[in-house]
Design a protein around this motif. Sequence first.
Motif, mmCIF file in Angstrom:
data_model
loop_
_atom_site.group_PDB
_atom_site.id
_atom_site.type_symbol
_atom_site.label_atom_id
_atom_site.label_comp_id
_atom_site.label_asym_id
_atom_site.label_seq_id
_atom_site.Cartn_x
_atom_site.Cartn_y
_atom_site.Cartn_z
ATOM 1 N N VAL A 16 0.867 -1.179 0.000
ATOM 2 C CA VAL A 16 0.000 0.000 0.000
ATOM 3 C C VAL A 16 0.903 1.228 0.000
ATOM 4 N N VAL A 17 0.725 2.093 -0.982
ATOM 5 C CA VAL A 17 1.557 3.288 -1.126
ATOM 6 C C VAL A 17 0.689 4.516 -0.860
ATOM 7 N N LEU A 18 1.080 5.280 0.144
ATOM 8 C CA LEU A 18 0.394 6.535 0.490
ATOM 9 C C LEU A 18 1.303 7.689 0.111
ATOM 10 N N THR A 19 0.797 8.596 -0.718
ATOM 11 C CA THR A 19 1.574 9.755 -1.174
ATOM 12 C C THR A 19 0.856 11.030 -0.767
ATOM 13 N N VAL A 20 1.589 11.916 -0.096
ATOM 14 C CA VAL A 20 1.066 13.220 0.310
ATOM 15 C C VAL A 20 1.979 14.285 -0.285
ATOM 16 N N GLU A 21 1.435 15.159 -1.126
ATOM 17 C CA GLU A 21 2.213 16.207 -1.778
ATOM 18 C C GLU A 21 1.587 17.567 -1.479
ATOM 19 N N ASN A 22 2.451 18.571 -1.252
ATOM 20 C CA ASN A 22 1.977 19.946 -1.115
ATOM 21 C C ASN A 22 3.017 20.874 -1.723
ATOM 22 N N ASP A 23 2.572 22.060 -2.109
ATOM 23 C CA ASP A 23 3.457 23.016 -2.777
ATOM 24 C C ASP A 23 4.080 24.007 -1.811
ATOM 25 N N GLY A 24 4.263 23.641 -0.540
ATOM 26 C CA GLY A 24 4.925 24.508 0.438
ATOM 27 C C GLY A 24 6.268 23.962 0.862
ATOM 28 N N ALA A 25 7.074 23.495 -0.097
ATOM 29 C CA ALA A 25 8.310 22.780 0.233
ATOM 30 C C ALA A 25 9.357 23.668 0.873
ATOM 31 N N ALA A 64 9.258 25.764 3.263
ATOM 32 C CA ALA A 64 9.224 25.982 4.708
ATOM 33 C C ALA A 64 9.069 24.705 5.492
ATOM 34 N N VAL A 65 8.845 23.550 4.821
ATOM 35 C CA VAL A 65 8.627 22.297 5.542
ATOM 36 C C VAL A 65 9.962 21.744 6.000
ATOM 37 N N ARG A 66 10.000 21.255 7.205
ATOM 38 C CA ARG A 66 11.206 20.635 7.726
ATOM 39 C C ARG A 66 10.808 19.474 8.616
ATOM 40 N N GLU A 67 11.695 18.550 8.761
ATOM 41 C CA GLU A 67 11.415 17.398 9.598
ATOM 42 C C GLU A 67 11.550 17.790 11.053
ATOM 43 N N VAL A 68 10.768 17.131 11.864
ATOM 44 C CA VAL A 68 10.833 17.341 13.292
ATOM 45 C C VAL A 68 11.332 16.048 13.905
ATOM 46 N N GLY A 69 12.534 16.069 14.449
ATOM 47 C CA GLY A 69 13.093 14.860 15.007
ATOM 48 C C GLY A 69 12.531 14.573 16.365
ATOM 49 N N ASP A 123 7.336 -3.391 8.792
ATOM 50 C CA ASP A 123 8.088 -3.573 7.547
ATOM 51 C C ASP A 123 7.759 -2.498 6.524
ATOM 52 N N GLY A 124 7.384 -1.328 6.996
ATOM 53 C CA GLY A 124 7.080 -0.228 6.100
ATOM 54 C C GLY A 124 8.240 0.746 5.982
ATOM 55 N N THR A 125 8.201 1.602 4.990
ATOM 56 C CA THR A 125 9.236 2.614 4.764
ATOM 57 C C THR A 125 8.586 3.971 4.554
ATOM 58 N N LEU A 126 9.375 5.003 4.788
ATOM 59 C CA LEU A 126 8.893 6.376 4.613
ATOM 60 C C LEU A 126 9.986 7.197 3.975
ATOM 61 N N THR A 127 9.641 7.924 2.932
ATOM 62 C CA THR A 127 10.549 8.883 2.304
ATOM 63 C C THR A 127 9.857 10.232 2.268
ATOM 64 N N ALA A 128 10.628 11.270 2.533
ATOM 65 C CA ALA A 128 10.061 12.616 2.557
ATOM 66 C C ALA A 128 11.124 13.603 2.120
ATOM 67 N N GLY A 129 10.719 14.593 1.341
ATOM 68 C CA GLY A 129 11.646 15.625 0.907
ATOM 69 C C GLY A 129 11.091 16.416 -0.252
ATOM 70 N N PRO A 130 11.724 17.528 -0.576
ATOM 71 C CA PRO A 130 11.272 18.356 -1.701
ATOM 72 C C PRO A 130 11.604 17.710 -3.037
ATOM 73 N N VAL A 131 10.743 17.937 -4.008
ATOM 74 C CA VAL A 131 10.964 17.468 -5.378
ATOM 75 C C VAL A 131 10.873 18.669 -6.307
ATOM 76 N N GLU A 132 10.915 18.421 -7.585
ATOM 77 C CA GLU A 132 10.904 19.519 -8.557
ATOM 78 C C GLU A 132 9.592 20.292 -8.485
ATOM 79 N N GLY A 133 9.698 21.578 -8.751
ATOM 80 C CA GLY A 133 8.519 22.434 -8.783
ATOM 81 C C GLY A 133 8.095 22.950 -7.426
ATOM 82 N N ARG A 165 7.063 16.102 -0.861
ATOM 83 C CA ARG A 165 6.372 14.827 -1.037
ATOM 84 C C ARG A 165 6.725 13.877 0.105
ATOM 85 N N VAL A 166 5.694 13.264 0.680
ATOM 86 C CA VAL A 166 5.847 12.230 1.694
ATOM 87 C C VAL A 166 5.249 10.945 1.124
ATOM 88 N N VAL A 167 6.061 9.874 1.067
ATOM 89 C CA VAL A 167 5.620 8.598 0.506
ATOM 90 C C VAL A 167 5.835 7.511 1.559
#
Length: 471
Positions: A352-361, A363-368, A385-395, A399-401
């Motif tokens: 199951v792949v959950l993708t969350v995208e927003n155009d406010g890259a 100012a977004v930062r990770e909170v440890g 056994d799940g994975t998470l990737t997050a970071g700015p992409v083009e444009g 994106r959080v996946v």
Amino acid sequence: MLGRIRGWQRRHWRERSKAERVELQSVITWGLSIWAFSGTWLVLPLAGDLRHDTLPVVLGVLLLLVGVLQCLWANLLTRPALDHFLGRAPLAPRRLAFPAVLLGLGIALVLALRLTSGIEPFSSRLLLGAILTAFGFVYALVVPPRPYLVRGTLTGAACMALFAVTGSTTVEVVWIGCVVAFCLLFSLAACRCGAWTLSVLWEAERAREIEARLAVAEERLRFGRDLHDVMGRNLAVIALKSELAVQLARRGRPEAVEQMIEVQRIAQESQREVREVVRGYREADLGVELVGAQGVLTAAGIACEVTGEVGALPAGVQSALGWVVREATTNVLRHGDAARCAVDVEVRQGRVVLTVENDGATAVREVGGGGSGLAGLRERLAEVDGTLTAGPVEGGVFRVVARVPLGGGTGLGARAVSGAAVRPGVGSADGLAPKPGVGFVREPAAGAGSASPRESGSASPVAASAEEAVA
């Protein structure tokens, strides 16, 4: 240069709340409006209609200097006058003395130009309007509407009388009265109504903060109630078992060891239950989280689109992905300045792949830290056994996946989802009203916290066995 502009924008705009942004925009608009009126109603008539004689030129230069001083002083007093209107800090009356002197001096210079025939009647009316507007923008914020209108009417009558005495025609005197009335009402509408709108906005902001604090207080009550339900019965059983063990030990009965082992087991179980209460262990429902996220983002002025079906997913997978939606929504509201957000759920090759995208890259930062932020999500997803990737992409998109295998939710326990449900600090620190199902303050599920796997009907058998052992 661009870096400095972006740094200024981040410090002076992005880090402000919405109410602070509206207030800053209003103050800047008022300041620019004052200069705009002076530039059109003061500079243009003097540049076009002023007679090129010595005295009219001197009077025109003095009037232009008075207008510039009025604009500068009005810009300096706009913020204090707004604070006075909003009740933050009173404005001392002496600070209006110099603008009042400039107003009187400006009216006198306009009259002098009219007496010397240094300017046309139409231009004199524009000059008078510029002088009155520069003073009225600030004065309308300091004085209540009724005294403002009364004193403005008296000022208009005085101007009409002065122009009539200096030989102006009846039509010109009437036009002077119309110009004064227009400037009077325009200043009142532009500044007073705008300031009233700001006061309503700040009241709404304070109401949201109060709502957040009430939600935190309610969550604390829930925590106290759950803690009492968990610990009250267990402590009573521990006390009873300990008393029984003491009595058995005094009689030399070997059953005392078994009773103390039971006390140890109950204490360990109590520790686990208290940990669950503190961490706010609740199962998250992905469908509810998606609906709640769309609602809160839409209410915040962010266009949110949700796609995908979640009804057939296992409960453990939904719970794990529900926290991802919750944390991603919080990050969009707290750290970003997004205008659009898209959430998509789909099944790809047994995952199951959950993708969350927003155009406010920007100012977004990770909170440890454990149990919160994207780092906490990675820890929870790793246990299924799940994975998470997050970071700015083009444009400029952030994106959080999250990827979770369909079979990974079967072993999802308390540790996989604990530590993220009770988050009162999110609602109070951001000024956001907590909303059920979105992840700020969760309401306990029906019967949660007051019913544990060992709770119902356990005290009576323990008491009966204790009586039999003592006998």
